[in-house]
Design a protein around this motif. Structure first.
Motif, mmCIF file in Angstrom:
data_model
loop_
_atom_site.group_PDB
_atom_site.id
_atom_site.type_symbol
_atom_site.label_atom_id
_atom_site.label_comp_id
_atom_site.label_asym_id
_atom_site.label_seq_id
_atom_site.Cartn_x
_atom_site.Cartn_y
_atom_site.Cartn_z
ATOM 1 N N THR A 44 0.842 -1.202 0.000
ATOM 2 C CA THR A 44 0.000 0.000 0.000
ATOM 3 C C THR A 44 0.877 1.251 0.000
ATOM 4 O O THR A 44 0.613 2.210 -0.743
ATOM 5 C CB THR A 44 -0.934 -0.011 1.220
ATOM 6 N N GLU A 45 1.936 1.249 0.806
ATOM 7 C CA GLU A 45 2.849 2.391 0.853
ATOM 8 C C GLU A 45 3.591 2.574 -0.473
ATOM 9 O O GLU A 45 3.889 3.702 -0.876
ATOM 10 C CB GLU A 45 3.863 2.198 1.984
ATOM 11 N N ARG A 46 3.862 1.492 -1.157
ATOM 12 C CA ARG A 46 4.634 1.539 -2.410
ATOM 13 C C ARG A 46 3.738 1.397 -3.630
ATOM 14 O O ARG A 46 4.196 1.024 -4.717
ATOM 15 C CB ARG A 46 5.705 0.442 -2.391
ATOM 16 N N HIS A 47 2.465 1.723 -3.464
ATOM 17 C CA HIS A 47 1.462 1.490 -4.495
ATOM 18 C C HIS A 47 1.864 2.112 -5.826
ATOM 19 O O HIS A 47 1.865 1.444 -6.881
ATOM 20 C CB HIS A 47 0.106 2.050 -4.028
ATOM 21 N N GLU A 48 2.214 3.390 -5.827
ATOM 22 C CA GLU A 48 2.518 4.059 -7.086
ATOM 23 C C GLU A 48 3.821 3.543 -7.697
ATOM 24 O O GLU A 48 3.924 3.415 -8.926
ATOM 25 C CB GLU A 48 2.589 5.579 -6.884
ATOM 26 N N GLU A 49 4.786 3.220 -6.873
ATOM 27 C CA GLU A 49 6.033 2.637 -7.387
ATOM 28 C C GLU A 49 5.752 1.317 -8.097
ATOM 29 O O GLU A 49 6.282 1.046 -9.194
ATOM 30 C CB GLU A 49 7.008 2.413 -6.231
ATOM 31 N N LEU A 50 4.928 0.472 -7.491
ATOM 32 C CA LEU A 50 4.574 -0.800 -8.103
ATOM 33 C C LEU A 50 3.816 -0.588 -9.414
ATOM 34 O O LEU A 50 4.062 -1.289 -10.406
ATOM 35 C CB LEU A 50 3.723 -1.619 -7.133
ATOM 36 N N ARG A 59 -2.465 0.356 -11.862
ATOM 37 C CA ARG A 59 -2.899 0.646 -10.491
ATOM 38 C C ARG A 59 -3.941 -0.368 -10.028
ATOM 39 O O ARG A 59 -3.958 -0.770 -8.854
ATOM 40 C CB ARG A 59 -3.440 2.071 -10.416
ATOM 41 N N GLY A 60 -4.799 -0.781 -10.944
ATOM 42 C CA GLY A 60 -5.781 -1.805 -10.598
ATOM 43 C C GLY A 60 -5.134 -3.130 -10.244
ATOM 44 O O GLY A 60 -5.594 -3.831 -9.334
ATOM 45 N N GLU A 61 -4.048 -3.484 -10.941
ATOM 46 C CA GLU A 61 -3.367 -4.736 -10.596
ATOM 47 C C GLU A 61 -2.690 -4.653 -9.236
ATOM 48 O O GLU A 61 -2.651 -5.641 -8.492
ATOM 49 C CB GLU A 61 -2.347 -5.128 -11.669
#
Length: 477
Positions: free
Chosen positions: A79-85, A101-103
């Motif tokens: 969750t913290e690294r959501h945008e990086e992922l 982002r959905g994945e």
């Protein structure tokens, strides 16, 4: 150009290692090298299997609440690294940023579901007093981990398909070795980075990009208790090499979606879902809509709306929020789909919307009158192309849908409860989705196919069942 860090380690026995940086990971839209990672050799794979073998007892003894805590830590960190992922997916897989982002959301969901299941792996009490001979006997079972698991995952869902193997293994108490797709390893390596932050026992996990030849031990080694593979029909050949171990295969399909005379909803809503199911992630999904089987009373109106929708989809840079169609995984994949379309047209098919290719970018295609012996009809297209055909009565539609060597999931748009139930009774598929496309999946549902589409089921609870086995206790009182 890239928000990825340039160099990534692999993980052997839970420890980061960088023996080389031989694996170049391309930005699938620009074609430029975005990052590098180690390419493990056969010796590293052997080391990983040995570490997992030695970790069996520690993982089995790792308490259910501790397994839950590891999985919940992953949920927090993802969750913290959501945008990086999401950016990593966008770059290494060419996945449009909204879909990426959905994945990531689904990655988090899968680990969250596994965290909940980790403390619910139960057994049963057996009544053994069936006759005078067995009076005083009591039986009960509990589920115990099978041992070492090996996993091979594909490029198209580099986070979520990894999650569907890794998260249940942790919940079940199984050490594992994972080979992610060499074209898209970064998401799996980020998962490894997060797992390395936890209190998993020494040797519990390894994540190793490597060649197919060097990965042979993941299939053949007798220390491995379960082998799980997601990919193409090569899975059947791998199964033949696997020996006595459990094997789980998810091998794709060419999914059919039936649109009944009464679809049960507005035709525009049906079109929206069909377009999404056929073209999401450039059609590179095992359950993408490939065959649209429409009743003759709605066929012409459906074709007209689908044509407009296919022609107006935005293709381009996956970083752009407006992009729906990003690049395919490589130019060879795009060329293959283009060749199959050309072959079908030469065989008599009509291109309602002809796909156009530029490098590994391929715009959507919609065809009708495709010959039944064309590869575009018989095989898994794995690209943004769908086929249309008519039917006169519902039983005919079911026969058409079943005329395939695949059977992963099927979709049915119908307002008839009788037709919905008949489809569930008749369709030769692992799942039947009524009121939506076959591309629908929730991460706690049993997921897998029949016929050439595979063996066994994924979905967190189903995977945990495969990764554990019942152990019986009998007590004479």
């Amino acid at each position: 150009m890239s928000s990825l860090k340039n160099r990534w380690p692999c993980y052997v026995g839970g420890h980061p290692q960088s023996p080389n940086q031989s694996l170049e990971v391309a930005d699938k839209y620009s074609g430029e090298v975005a990052a590098t990672a180690p390419l493990a050799d056969a010796a590293a794979v052997e080391h990983a299997i040995a570490a997992a073998w030695n970790a069996r007892a520690a993982m089995a003894a790792f308490p259910p609440d501790a397994r839950r805590d590891v999985l919940e830590h992953c949920v927090r960190r993802f969750t913290e690294r959501h945008e990086e992922l999401a950016q990593a997916l966008c770059i290494e897989a060419g996945k449009p940023i909204g879909d990426a982002r959905g994945e990531v959301d689904r990655l988090i969901d899968t680990f969250r579901i596994a965290a909940g299941e980790a403390t619910r792996i139960g057994g049963e009490v057996l009544e053994l007093q069936l006759s005078a001979r067995t009076r005083g006997y009591q039986g009960m079972t509990r589920r115990v981990p099978v041992g070492v698991c090996s996993f091979i995952t594909p490029f198209n869902f580099p986070l979520n398909l990894v999650a569907h193997k890794v998260a249940p293994a942790i919940a079940a108490g199984c050490p594992f070795v994972l080979k992610p797709a060499a074209k898209t390893p970064i998401g799996a390596l980020i998962i490894g980075e997060v797992l390395a932050e936890t209190d998993l026992p020494e040797g519990a996990f390894s994540i190793l990009p490597c060649s197919n030849d060097d990965a042979a031990a993941l299939v053949e080694d007798e220390r491995i208790a379960l082998f799980s593979f997601t990919g193409g029909e090569v899975g059947w050949e791998l199964k033949s090499r696997a020996g006595r171990k459990k094997v789980v295969l998810e091998l794709g399909g060419n999914a059919a979606c039936i649109v009944d005379a009464d679809p049960g909803r507005d035709l525009d809503a049906v079109v929206e879902r069909l377009v999404s199911g056929a073209c999401y992630q450039s059609g590179q999904s095992c359950i993408s809509v490939q065959r649209i089987i429409a009743h003759e009373s709605v066929y012409d109106a459906l074709r007209e709306r689908l044509q407009v929708a296919f022609e107006t989809l935005v293709a381009g840079d996956p970083r752009d929020d407006d992009t729906f169609i990003g690049p395919m995984i490589d130019e060879d994949a795009a060329c293959r789909v283009e060749d199959w379309v050309d072959e079908a047209v030469q065989g008599g098919a009509t291109a309602i919307v002809r796909p156009r290719r530029n490098g590994n970018m391929l715009t959507p295609g919609l065809l009708e009158n495709v010959p039944r012996d064309a590869r575009l009809y018989r095989d898994e297209v794995f690209g943004p192309v769908a086929l249309m055909e008519r039917f006169e009565d519902f039983d005919q539609a079911l026969e058409i849908a079943n005329d395939s060597r695949f059977g992963l999931q099927a979709g049915v748009f119908t307002g008839s409860l009788e037709h919905a139930m008949r489809a569930w009774d008749t369709l030769e598929a692992g799942g039947v989705v009524v009121g939506d496309v076959p591309s629908f999946r929730v991460d706690n549902m049993p997921y897998g196919g029949v016929k050439c589409s595979g063996l066994g089921r994924e979905g967190v609870r189903s995977a945990i069942a495969d990764m554990t086995e019942p152990r019986l206790l009998v007590i004479r009182r």
